[in-house]
Design a protein around this motif. Structure first.
Motif, PDB file in Angstrom:
ATOM      1  N   ALA A 103     -36.403-100.018 -10.126  1.00 38.50           N
ATOM      2  CA  ALA A 103     -35.274-100.239 -11.026  1.00 38.50           C
ATOM      3  C   ALA A 103     -35.017 -99.016 -11.894  1.00 38.50           C
ATOM      4  O   ALA A 103     -33.862 -98.642 -12.144  1.00 38.50           O
ATOM      5  CB  ALA A 103     -35.531-101.464 -11.889  1.00 38.50           C
ATOM      6  N   ARG A 104     -36.086 -98.379 -12.375  1.00 39.56           N
ATOM      7  CA  ARG A 104     -35.919 -97.186 -13.210  1.00 39.56           C
ATOM      8  C   ARG A 104     -35.279 -96.043 -12.429  1.00 39.56           C
ATOM      9  O   ARG A 104     -34.573 -95.207 -12.992  1.00 39.56           O
ATOM     10  CB  ARG A 104     -37.267 -96.759 -13.773  1.00 39.56           C
ATOM     11  N   LEU A 105     -35.521 -96.010 -11.095  1.00 40.98           N
ATOM     12  CA  LEU A 105     -34.960 -94.951 -10.260  1.00 40.98           C
ATOM     13  C   LEU A 105     -33.534 -95.265  -9.824  1.00 40.98           C
ATOM     14  O   LEU A 105     -32.653 -94.401  -9.842  1.00 40.98           O
ATOM     15  CB  LEU A 105     -35.845 -94.747  -9.021  1.00 40.98           C
ATOM     16  N   ALA A 106     -33.281 -96.519  -9.427  1.00 44.00           N
ATOM     17  CA  ALA A 106     -31.964 -96.896  -8.917  1.00 44.00           C
ATOM     18  C   ALA A 106     -30.927 -97.041 -10.023  1.00 44.00           C
ATOM     19  O   ALA A 106     -29.731 -96.823  -9.788  1.00 44.00           O
ATOM     20  CB  ALA A 106     -32.070 -98.198  -8.133  1.00 44.00           C
ATOM     21  N   TYR A 107     -31.382 -97.389 -11.229  1.00 45.67           N
ATOM     22  CA  TYR A 107     -30.480 -97.603 -12.357  1.00 45.67           C
ATOM     23  C   TYR A 107     -30.979 -96.739 -13.519  1.00 45.67           C
ATOM     24  O   TYR A 107     -31.612 -97.240 -14.454  1.00 45.67           O
ATOM     25  CB  TYR A 107     -30.427 -99.081 -12.733  1.00 45.67           C
ATOM     26  N   PRO A 108     -30.727 -95.435 -13.483  1.00 49.53           N
ATOM     27  CA  PRO A 108     -31.362 -94.480 -14.407  1.00 49.53           C
ATOM     28  C   PRO A 108     -31.055 -94.780 -15.866  1.00 49.53           C
ATOM     29  O   PRO A 108     -29.975 -95.266 -16.223  1.00 49.53           O
ATOM     30  CB  PRO A 108     -30.766 -93.139 -13.984  1.00 49.53           C
ATOM     31  N   ALA A 109     -32.011 -94.440 -16.720  1.00 45.14           N
ATOM     32  CA  ALA A 109     -31.893 -94.698 -18.155  1.00 45.14           C
ATOM     33  C   ALA A 109     -31.205 -93.562 -18.904  1.00 45.14           C
ATOM     34  O   ALA A 109     -31.069 -93.634 -20.128  1.00 45.14           O
ATOM     35  CB  ALA A 109     -33.284 -94.945 -18.744  1.00 45.14           C
ATOM     36  N   ASP A 110     -30.767 -92.532 -18.202  1.00 38.18           N
ATOM     37  CA  ASP A 110     -30.113 -91.381 -18.835  1.00 38.18           C
ATOM     38  C   ASP A 110     -28.695 -91.773 -19.247  1.00 38.18           C
ATOM     39  O   ASP A 110     -27.755 -91.724 -18.449  1.00 38.18           O
ATOM     40  CB  ASP A 110     -30.091 -90.202 -17.847  1.00 38.18           C
ATOM     41  N   GLY A 111     -28.542 -92.146 -20.500  1.00 35.41           N
ATOM     42  CA  GLY A 111     -27.249 -92.617 -20.982  1.00 35.41           C
ATOM     43  C   GLY A 111     -26.173 -91.555 -21.022  1.00 35.41           C
ATOM     44  O   GLY A 111     -24.987 -91.876 -21.062  1.00 35.41           O
ATOM     45  N   SER A 112     -26.536 -90.269 -21.004  1.00 32.56           N
ATOM     46  CA  SER A 112     -25.540 -89.200 -21.024  1.00 32.56           C
ATOM     47  C   SER A 112     -24.865 -89.035 -19.670  1.00 32.56           C
ATOM     48  O   SER A 112     -23.771 -88.483 -19.578  1.00 32.56           O
ATOM     49  CB  SER A 112     -26.189 -87.880 -21.443  1.00 32.56           C
ATOM     50  N   ARG A 113     -25.524 -89.531 -18.587  1.00 30.40           N
ATOM     51  CA  ARG A 113     -24.980 -89.355 -17.238  1.00 30.40           C
ATOM     52  C   ARG A 113     -24.654 -90.677 -16.551  1.00 30.40           C
ATOM     53  O   ARG A 113     -23.879 -90.701 -15.597  1.00 30.40           O
ATOM     54  CB  ARG A 113     -25.978 -88.553 -16.394  1.00 30.40           C
ATOM     55  N   PHE A 114     -25.243 -91.772 -17.034  1.00 22.82           N
ATOM     56  CA  PHE A 114     -25.069 -93.043 -16.335  1.00 22.82           C
ATOM     57  C   PHE A 114     -24.871 -94.194 -17.316  1.00 22.82           C
ATOM     58  O   PHE A 114     -25.590 -94.297 -18.318  1.00 22.82           O
ATOM     59  CB  PHE A 114     -26.282 -93.353 -15.452  1.00 22.82           C
ATOM     60  N   ARG A 115     -23.908 -95.054 -16.999  1.00 24.73           N
ATOM     61  CA  ARG A 115     -23.796 -96.363 -17.639  1.00 24.73           C
ATOM     62  C   ARG A 115     -24.077 -97.402 -16.574  1.00 24.73           C
ATOM     63  O   ARG A 115     -23.536 -97.326 -15.463  1.00 24.73           O
ATOM     64  CB  ARG A 115     -22.399 -96.590 -18.218  1.00 24.73           C
ATOM     65  N   VAL A 116     -24.921 -98.368 -16.890  1.00 30.52           N
ATOM     66  CA  VAL A 116     -25.305 -99.397 -15.921  1.00 30.52           C
ATOM     67  C   VAL A 116     -24.754-100.739 -16.399  1.00 30.52           C
ATOM     68  O   VAL A 116     -25.055-101.180 -17.517  1.00 30.52           O
ATOM     69  CB  VAL A 116     -26.837 -99.469 -15.763  1.00 30.52           C
ATOM     70  N   ARG A 117     -23.927-101.386 -15.556  1.00 32.54           N
ATOM     71  CA  ARG A 117     -23.347-102.693 -15.891  1.00 32.54           C
ATOM     72  C   ARG A 117     -23.820-103.697 -14.856  1.00 32.54           C
ATOM     73  O   ARG A 117     -23.645-103.493 -13.650  1.00 32.54           O
ATOM     74  CB  ARG A 117     -21.815-102.644 -15.909  1.00 32.54           C
ATOM     75  N   ALA A 118     -24.436-104.792 -15.313  1.00 34.02           N
ATOM     76  CA  ALA A 118     -24.992-105.798 -14.405  1.00 34.02           C
ATOM     77  C   ALA A 118     -24.437-107.173 -14.767  1.00 34.02           C
ATOM     78  O   ALA A 118     -24.676-107.683 -15.872  1.00 34.02           O
ATOM     79  CB  ALA A 118     -26.510-105.808 -14.490  1.00 34.02           C
ATOM     80  N   LEU A 119     -23.687-107.761 -13.836  1.00 29.41           N
ATOM     81  CA  LEU A 119     -23.153-109.113 -14.007  1.00 29.41           C
ATOM     82  C   LEU A 119     -24.132-110.101 -13.375  1.00 29.41           C
ATOM     83  O   LEU A 119     -24.551-109.931 -12.233  1.00 29.41           O
ATOM     84  CB  LEU A 119     -21.785-109.222 -13.338  1.00 29.41           C
TER      85      LEU A 119
END
Length: 738
Positions: free
Chosen positions: A205-221
Motif C-alpha cells: 500500500a505504501r508503494l502503490a499509493y505513495p505518501a508524497d503529498g507534493s506529487r500524489f493525492r490519493v482518493r479512495a471511495l
C-alpha cells in the motif's frame, strides 16, 4: 395460477458489490430486449448482517422492469439464472413450484481464494440447484480466473458453458471523462466495497499509493476506519470517502490514474470496479495477474513500479491519451450491455416449452406480518409499529400482538390485534409467565404463519425467544431504539435470536453513549421514524376548527405522559398555572390513550382543556408551543414538526435516556429542557421563554433546517423485501437438535 417468464433471476439481492450491480445491468438489458423477467430473492449464508436489498435491484422492481417473485408462486421459466454459487450451497428451506427449460449458475467467485482455501462446495451447489429447480445445471464462470479454479470432472447432470459470463456495463451510465493531461500532483484513486481484503498489504500500500503529498493525492471511495486498523496511521495525502451506492462516475471523473491492488488472500473473480474505471477512460494500473482479464486495456506493474509508470505517462501526453482511449474502446467492444440479448439467445436457443406470457402477471400471494411489542408506559412501541404497518403494501397483512393497553390504537386502524398481558399486570411469577407467553405466542405464530415477525421493544423476554426458536423459516426482526440505559445492556444477549436488528435514527445520536452505541455496525440504521410525516398534518385552520380554538389565542399543548411510572402532579400544576397566567393562552392537555379517562383531573378554568387525540401529531399545526416529555416518538414529532417545545424528560429507571434528548434540543437551539427534580422552582422562567415569540421563531428556524426522511419507509420496504425472500441460510439437517 401459473406465471410465465422468459428469465427468472435468482440472487441474494442484498449483496453490496459487483454481483448485484452486474445483475441489475442484466435485468435492464433483458427489459430492453422485450423479455419478461422475475427476481426471486434468496437469503444466503454469506451476509450475516442485516443488509437491505441493493437499491438498484429494488428500483428495478419499483419501476416494473422485473417482477417480484414469491417462493410459493407456481412459475414456468424459459431460463433460470442463479447469480452466485454460495446462495444455494445450503438447501432451500421450502419446496419450490418452479419449472425451467434451462438452469444456469453464474459463478461470480473462484472456488478457492488466494491462500487456497475453498470458498464453496461446488458439488453441493450443483445438487441443491438441480433439486430445487428440477433441471440439469449449466455452470457459467464470469472469467477465466473462475473457470481455472473449477474441477474438470463434474456430476453427469452438470455442464460447463463454453463462454464466460462476464459482467456487462451500461456505457451511458459511465460517460468518458474529459481527458486532462496529468501533471504533478497527480490524483490516484480507487473504489471498492468496504472490505480490508480489497486492499494490499501495508508494504504494498505504501508503494502503490505513495505518501508524497507534493506529487500524489490519493482518493479512495469505500474506505473507512478499517484501513487504520489494517495499516495503522494513514498518510495525510489519503482522502477516505465512505462507501456509497451512487456517485461513482463523478468520483472516477476526478482521477488521473486508477490504481488497484488487493490482499494476497483475496482472489478477484472479475473486477467490476476495474471495468467501471476502464469504461470512463482512465489509465488503470493493476498487478500482472489481471492481464488475462483486461489485456491491453490496462497497464500492469508491481507496487514498487507504480511511481515510475505514472511518471512515464506524465512525461508523454500522447501515450496517456492513447491509453485512455484504448481502455474505453475495450469495454465498448467486449462488455457493453448491448450484447446481452445475443448472449441470452445463444443460451436459450429456439425451442421452448414456455407458454405465451400473460398480459397481466398474477398477484403475489397474501402474507401475514406479525408486529409484537412490549408494554412500555406509553404508546411509543405500538405507534412506531403502526408507522411501519401503514407503509407495507396491500399484499402484506399486518397483525398485532402487544402487551400495551394502547392496543385499541391498532384496532381503530382496522388491524387484527391480540393482547398479551405483562407479568406485572397479572402479578405473576416471571418464570411461569414466560412459559405461558411462549405457549401463547407459539399458538399465535402457528396459526398466522407470518412471513415476518417484527418485535419492537427494549426488553426481550425468554418467552418470545423460546417461541421463535420453533419457527426458523420465519424472518425475525428486532426494532430497538437507541439511548439505552446501562441497566438494559443485558438484553443485547438476545440479538442472535433475530435475523436482523433495526435501529431507528436518533436526532440526539451524538449524545448516545449507551450499550447499543458500540453495536451500530451490526444493525440496519434508518432515519428517525414518525407515525405521520409532518406534511400529513391538518392545516392550522382545520386543526384549530376541529379543536374549537378561538382566533387570536396562543395554544400550548401539554403531553407529560400517562404518569404510570412517576408522579407528574406538582410539575403539571406549576406549569399549567404559569401558562394560564396569561389571558391569551389556552393549555391543551392531551391525555394518553392508555389512561382510562380524565377522572380526578383538576380543570383550571375554561382555558384549560383536556382531550384525547391519537395521533395528536395530526392536529399539531394548531399548537404554538408545547410542554412535553422526551420519549422517542413525541420528541421527534416536536422537533421535526418544528413545534417549539419545553422538554421535561421522564427519568425513570426503565426509560431510555430522555434527558440526553432534551439536553441535545437545549444545546442545539431546537427546544428547551426542564428537569423535573431540579427546575420546578423555575417554572415561571421556563414558560416565559417558551412563550416569547422571538425565542419560538428561532427554535422553529433551527428545526426546519434538519434534512430528514421517514425511517418508517425504509423499515416497511425491508419487511416487504424479506417477506418474499427464500431462505437457504440455515442447515435444515439441524432442525430439532436444540
Amino acid at each position: 395460477m401459473s406465471a410465465t417468464l422468459d428469465i427468472l433471476f435468482v440472487a441474494d439481492a442484498r449483496f453490496e458489490g459487483g454481483t448485484s450491480t452486474a445483475l441489475a445491468v442484466e435485468i435492464r438489458a433483458a427489459a430492453r430486449a422485450g423479455l419478461r423477467t422475475g427476481l426471486l430473492a434468496i437469503k444466503g449464508p454469506l451476509l450475516g448482517l442485516p443488509f437491505p436489498m441493493h437499491p438498484d435491484l429494488r428500483k428495478l422492481i419499483d419501476d416494473g422492469l422485473t417482477e417480484r417473485i414469491d417462493p410459493d408462486m407456481r412459475l414456468t421459466a424459459r431460463l433460470t439464472l442463479i447469480h452466485h454459487p454460495t446462495i444455494v450451497e445450503n438447501r432451500p428451506t421450502r419446496r419450490l413450484s418452479i419449472t425451467t427449460d434451462k438452469l444456469l449458475i453464474v459463478l461470480h467467485h473462484p472456488m478457492y481464494d488466494g491462500n487456497g482455501r475453498r470458498q464453496y462446495d461446488l458439488d453441493r451447489v450443483i445438487a441443491h440447484a438441480s433439486d430445487a429447480f428440477g433441471a440439469d445445471v449449466h455452470l457459467a464462470p464470469v472469467s477465466a480466473v473462475v473457470r481455472d479454479s473449477l474441477p474438470r470432472l463434474l456430476p453427469p447432470y452438470a455442464h460447463m458453458l463454453e463462454e464466460d459470463w462476464g459482467n456487462l456495463i451500461e456505457l451511458d451510465d459511465w460517460p468518458a471523462k474529459l481527458v486532462r493531461l496529468p501533471a504533478y500532483p497527480v490524483v490516484i484513486g480507487r473504489h471498492s466495497r468496504p472490505d480490508p481484503l480489497k486492499w494490499p498489504t501495508a508494504k504494498d500500500a505504501r508503494l502503490a499509493y505513495p505518501a508524497d503529498g507534493s506529487r500524489f493525492r490519493v482518493r479512495a471511495l469505500g474506505a473507512d476506519a478499517y484501513l487504520a486498523e489494517k495499516y495503522g496511521t494513514l498518510p495525510t495525502n489519503w482522502e477516505l470517502i465512505p462507501f456509497a451506492w451512487d456517485g461513482v462516475p463523478d468520483f472516477l471523473g476526478t482521477l488521473d490514474f486508477y490504481v488497484y491492488f488487493h490482499d494476497p488472500a483475496w482472489s478477484e473473480a472479475f473486477g467490476r470496479t476495474i471495468l467501471e474505471a476502464l469504461a470512463t477512460g482512465l489509465v488503470v494500473i493493476l498487478p500482472p495477474h489481471f492481464a488475462v482479464l483486461f489485456a491491453k486495456a490496462a497497464v500492469y506493474a508491481e507496487p514498487a513500479e507504480v511511481e515510475s509508470v505514472i511518471a512515464r505517462f506524465v512525461a508523454d501526453p500522447a501515450l496517456y491519451r492513447s491509453q485512455c482511449e484504448q481502455a474505453r474502446r475495450f469495454v465498448e467492444n467486449n462488455y457493453d450491455a448491448a450484447i446481452y440479448s445475443d448472449r441470452v439467445a445463444r443460451i436459450m436457443g429456439d425451442e421452448t416449452t414456455l407458454p405465451a406470457a400473460d398480459a397481466l402477471f398474477p398477484p403475489l400471494p397474501q402474507r401475514n406480518v406479525l408486529f409484537a411489542s412490549s408494554n412500555g408506559i406509553g404508546v411509543g412501541h405500538l405507534t412506531q409499529q403502526l408507522a411501519i404497518a401503514q407503509r407495507v403494501p396491500p399484499d402484506l397483512t399486518p397483525v398485532f400482538a402487544t402487551m400495551s393497553y394502547s392496543m385499541k390504537a391498532a384496532v381503530q386502524h382496522g388491524y387484527q390485534a391480540h393482547f398479551l398481558p405483562h407479568h406485572r399486570i397479572l402479578e405473576a411469577d416471571p418464570e411461569d409467565w414466560n412459559t405461558c407467553l411462549a405457549e401463547e405466542l407459539f399458538e399465535l405464530v402457528a396459526h398466522l404463519r407470518p412471513a415476518v415477525f417484527a418485535y419492537d421493544a427494549t426488553a426481550v423476554f425468554e418467552g418470545v425467544t423460546r417461541a421463535l426458536d420453533m419457527f426458523p423459516d420465519i424472518f425475525k426482526i428486532w426494532v430497538r431504539r437507541p439511548l439505552w440505559q446501562e441497566s438494559h445492556r443485558v438484553f443485547l444477549e438476545f440479538s442472535d435470536s433475530f435475523d436482523a436488528v433495526i435501529e431507528p435514527g436518533e436526532l440526539a445520536e451524538t449524545f448516545d453513549h449507551g450499550p447499543t452505541a458500540a453495536c451500530r455496525k451490526e444493525v440496519f440504521l434508518v432515519p428517525p421514524v414518525l407515525h405521520l410525516d409532518p406534511s400529513e398534518r391538518m392545516s392550522r385552520e382545520s386543526a384549530r376548527a376541529a379543536l374549537g380554538i378561538p382566533d387570536g389565542m396562543t395554544v400550548v399543548a401539554f403531553q407529560l405522559g400517562a404518569g404510570a411510572n412517576f408522579d407528574v402532579k406538582d410539575l403539571r400544576a406549576a406549569l399549567l398555572a404559569e401558562v394560564l397566567r396569561r389571558p391569551d393562552t389556552i393549555a391543551l392537555e392531551i391525555q394518553s390513550p392508555i389512561k382510562p379517562n380524565a377522572t380526578g383531573l383538576e380543570i383550571l378554568g375554561e382555558r384549560h382543556r383536556t382531550v384525547e387525540l391519537f395521533p395528536s401529531f395530526r392536529f399539531s399545526r394548531a399548537f404554538d408551543a408545547a410542554i412535553s416529555a422526551a420519549g422517542y416518538n413525541t420528541f421527534h414529532e416536536q422537533v421535526l414538526g418544528s413545534i417549539p417545545t419545553l422538554f421535561v424528560p421522564n427519568e425513570g429507571d426503565e426509560m431510555d435516556l430522555q434527558a440526553n434528548r432534551a439536553r441535545w434540543a437545549e444545546l442545539t437551539g431546537r427546544g428547551w429542557m426542564m428537569r423535573r427534580d431540579y427546575d420546578l422552582g423555575f417554572a415561571a422562567q421556563h414558560v416565559e421563554r417558551l412563550l416569547d415569540p422571538v425565542e419560538r421563531a428561532a427554535v422553529i428556524r433551527r428545526c426546519q433546517s434538519i434534512v430528514w426522511k421517514n425511517g418508517a419507509v425504509d423499515i416497511a420496504r425491508y419487511v416487504e423485501d424479506h417477506a418474499r425472500m427464500l431462505r437457504t441460510d440455515w442447515d435444515i439437517t439441524k432442525l430439532g437438535s436444540t
